[in-house]
Design a protein around this motif. Structure first.
Motif, PDB file in Angstrom:
ATOM      1  N   THR A  31      -3.265   2.242   0.219  1.00 54.68           N
ATOM      2  CA  THR A  31      -3.843   3.460  -0.345  1.00 54.68           C
ATOM      3  C   THR A  31      -2.715   4.480  -0.537  1.00 54.68           C
ATOM      4  O   THR A  31      -1.541   4.155  -0.347  1.00 54.68           O
ATOM      5  N   ARG A  32      -3.041   5.696  -0.931  1.00 56.05           N
ATOM      6  CA  ARG A  32      -2.006   6.694  -1.192  1.00 56.05           C
ATOM      7  C   ARG A  32      -1.200   7.031   0.070  1.00 56.05           C
ATOM      8  O   ARG A  32      -1.775   6.964   1.171  1.00 56.05           O
ATOM      9  N   PRO A  33       0.066   7.359  -0.042  1.00 60.49           N
ATOM     10  CA  PRO A  33       0.831   7.520  -1.276  1.00 60.49           C
ATOM     11  C   PRO A  33       1.346   6.177  -1.815  1.00 60.49           C
ATOM     12  O   PRO A  33       1.507   5.229  -1.050  1.00 60.49           O
ATOM     13  N   ALA A  34       1.605   6.147  -3.115  1.00 62.94           N
ATOM     14  CA  ALA A  34       2.090   4.912  -3.733  1.00 62.94           C
ATOM     15  C   ALA A  34       3.519   4.605  -3.287  1.00 62.94           C
ATOM     16  O   ALA A  34       3.969   3.460  -3.374  1.00 62.94           O
ATOM     17  N   ASP A  35       4.225   5.631  -2.837  1.00 62.03           N
ATOM     18  CA  ASP A  35       5.590   5.440  -2.350  1.00 62.03           C
ATOM     19  C   ASP A  35       5.723   6.192  -1.029  1.00 62.03           C
ATOM     20  O   ASP A  35       5.653   7.421  -1.001  1.00 62.03           O
ATOM     21  N   TYR A  36       5.851   5.460   0.058  1.00 60.98           N
ATOM     22  CA  TYR A  36       6.034   6.101   1.362  1.00 60.98           C
ATOM     23  C   TYR A  36       7.442   5.804   1.846  1.00 60.98           C
ATOM     24  O   TYR A  36       7.770   4.662   2.187  1.00 60.98           O
ATOM     25  N   GLU A  37       8.277   6.832   1.774  1.00 63.75           N
ATOM     26  CA  GLU A  37       9.679   6.722   2.209  1.00 63.75           C
ATOM     27  C   GLU A  37      10.345   5.474   1.645  1.00 63.75           C
ATOM     28  O   GLU A  37      10.990   4.716   2.374  1.00 63.75           O
ATOM     29  N   GLY A  38      10.093   5.244   0.366  1.00 64.21           N
ATOM     30  CA  GLY A  38      10.724   4.113  -0.315  1.00 64.21           C
ATOM     31  C   GLY A  38       9.945   2.819  -0.220  1.00 64.21           C
ATOM     32  O   GLY A  38      10.273   1.834  -0.877  1.00 64.21           O
ATOM     33  N   MET A  39       8.894   2.782   0.606  1.00 68.95           N
ATOM     34  CA  MET A  39       8.051   1.566   0.688  1.00 68.95           C
ATOM     35  C   MET A  39       6.994   1.673  -0.404  1.00 68.95           C
ATOM     36  O   MET A  39       6.052   2.479  -0.282  1.00 68.95           O
ATOM     37  N   LYS A  40       7.182   0.858  -1.443  1.00 71.03           N
ATOM     38  CA  LYS A  40       6.328   1.011  -2.631  1.00 71.03           C
ATOM     39  C   LYS A  40       5.155   0.042  -2.615  1.00 71.03           C
ATOM     40  O   LYS A  40       5.287  -1.103  -2.190  1.00 71.03           O
ATOM     41  N   VAL A  41       4.039   0.542  -3.107  1.00 74.07           N
ATOM     42  CA  VAL A  41       2.852  -0.301  -3.300  1.00 74.07           C
ATOM     43  C   VAL A  41       3.152  -1.261  -4.453  1.00 74.07           C
ATOM     44  O   VAL A  41       3.771  -0.849  -5.444  1.00 74.07           O
ATOM     45  N   PRO A  42       2.755  -2.541  -4.351  1.00 70.78           N
ATOM     46  CA  PRO A  42       3.012  -3.476  -5.458  1.00 70.78           C
ATOM     47  C   PRO A  42       2.516  -2.906  -6.794  1.00 70.78           C
ATOM     48  O   PRO A  42       1.382  -2.423  -6.892  1.00 70.78           O
ATOM     49  N   GLU A  43       3.406  -2.976  -7.771  1.00 70.91           N
ATOM     50  CA  GLU A  43       3.180  -2.382  -9.098  1.00 70.91           C
ATOM     51  C   GLU A  43       1.824  -2.786  -9.697  1.00 70.91           C
ATOM     52  O   GLU A  43       1.103  -1.974 -10.255  1.00 70.91           O
ATOM     53  N   ILE A  44       1.476  -4.047  -9.539  1.00 71.32           N
ATOM     54  CA  ILE A  44       0.260  -4.598 -10.160  1.00 71.32           C
ATOM     55  C   ILE A  44      -0.993  -3.807  -9.744  1.00 71.32           C
ATOM     56  O   ILE A  44      -1.925  -3.627 -10.531  1.00 71.32           O
TER      57      ILE A  44
END
Ligand code: ADE
Length: 225
Positions: free
Chosen positions: A181-194
């Protein structure tokens, strides 16, 4: 669905049914939970419900009379589809068993204690024996809470989002895929783009692949089944 739970420690069962989904299910009238204190059916004024085991050995055995009286009193008011005994030597609970039991109307659950119940209770009354895992608890109450939770959350109308029970781990024989869930980017850990793409079929395909991958890694036995 109605549950009648027989216990000699009924206080242990108050909390699990007083919160969250299980409470809401009762408030919505989808489920009734009645807890019965076995000591009310004791054989004497001292509240006795157990005795030493014939043949000797450590530990007390729950007597047949109090349990029989309690079950007979319940059966006088309605018929039951199942009388379940919570015991470590029962069939190990899994999603399939919970799904099957969720189709029933009236169910009694008997919580064991000490060394368990007199074998004649099992012979005369019990239709299902269920364990929640290969370890021994102090009593069947926590097991009964686990079993009822697993059943109640899949009853139609209990969860707000119906699909969320269907996508639980085990419901399709697979473990659930990872969720974000949000945030989509947490300290550089990104949610898979798809997952941010809005492309539902692709998201579903990704989830399916991740579910298989996770099941292969953690529970390959589920894939063999
Ligand atoms: N009573 C004691 N241990 C138990 C277990 N593992 N499952 C169900 N009931 C129990």
């Amino acid at each position: 669905m109605r549950f009648d739970i027989i216990s000699c420690q009924p206080d242990l069962l108050q909390s699990p049914f007083s919160h969250s989904i299980l409470k809401r299910a009762q408030n919505k009238g989808l489920v009734e939970i009645h807890i019965h204190d076995l000591r009310k059916f004791a054989i004497n004024k001292y509240g006795q419900i157990d005795d030493y085991a014939f043949g000797g050995g450590a530990g007390m055995v729950m007597m047949i009379e109090p349990i029989a009286k309690c079950i007979e009193a319940l059966k006088a008011d309605r018929s039951y589809d199942a009388i379940i005994y919570m015991t470590p030597d029962g069939e190990t609970l899994n999603q399939k068993i919970a799904n099957r039991l969720s189709l029933l109307e009236n169910v009694i659950i008997l919580c064991g204690h000490y060394k368990g119940v007199d074998e004649r209770v099992r012979e005369k009354y019990i239709t299902h024996e269920i364990s929640i895992g290969d370890y021994v608890l102090s009593g069947g109450e926590l097991g009964a809470a686990v079993l009822t939770d697993a059943i109640i959350r899949i009853l139609p109308g209990v969860l707000n989002d119906e699909s969320s029970a269907l996508t639980d781990s085990f419901q399709d024989g697979l473990l659930a895929p990872p969720v974000y869930t949000r945030p989509a980017d947490y300290e550089g850990m990104k949610v898979p783009e798809i997952l941010l793409s809005g492309d539902t079929p692709k998201v579903e395909q990704w989830r399916f692949e991740k579910a298989i991958e996770r099941t292969k890694q953690r529970r390959p036995d589920l894939l063999e089944d």
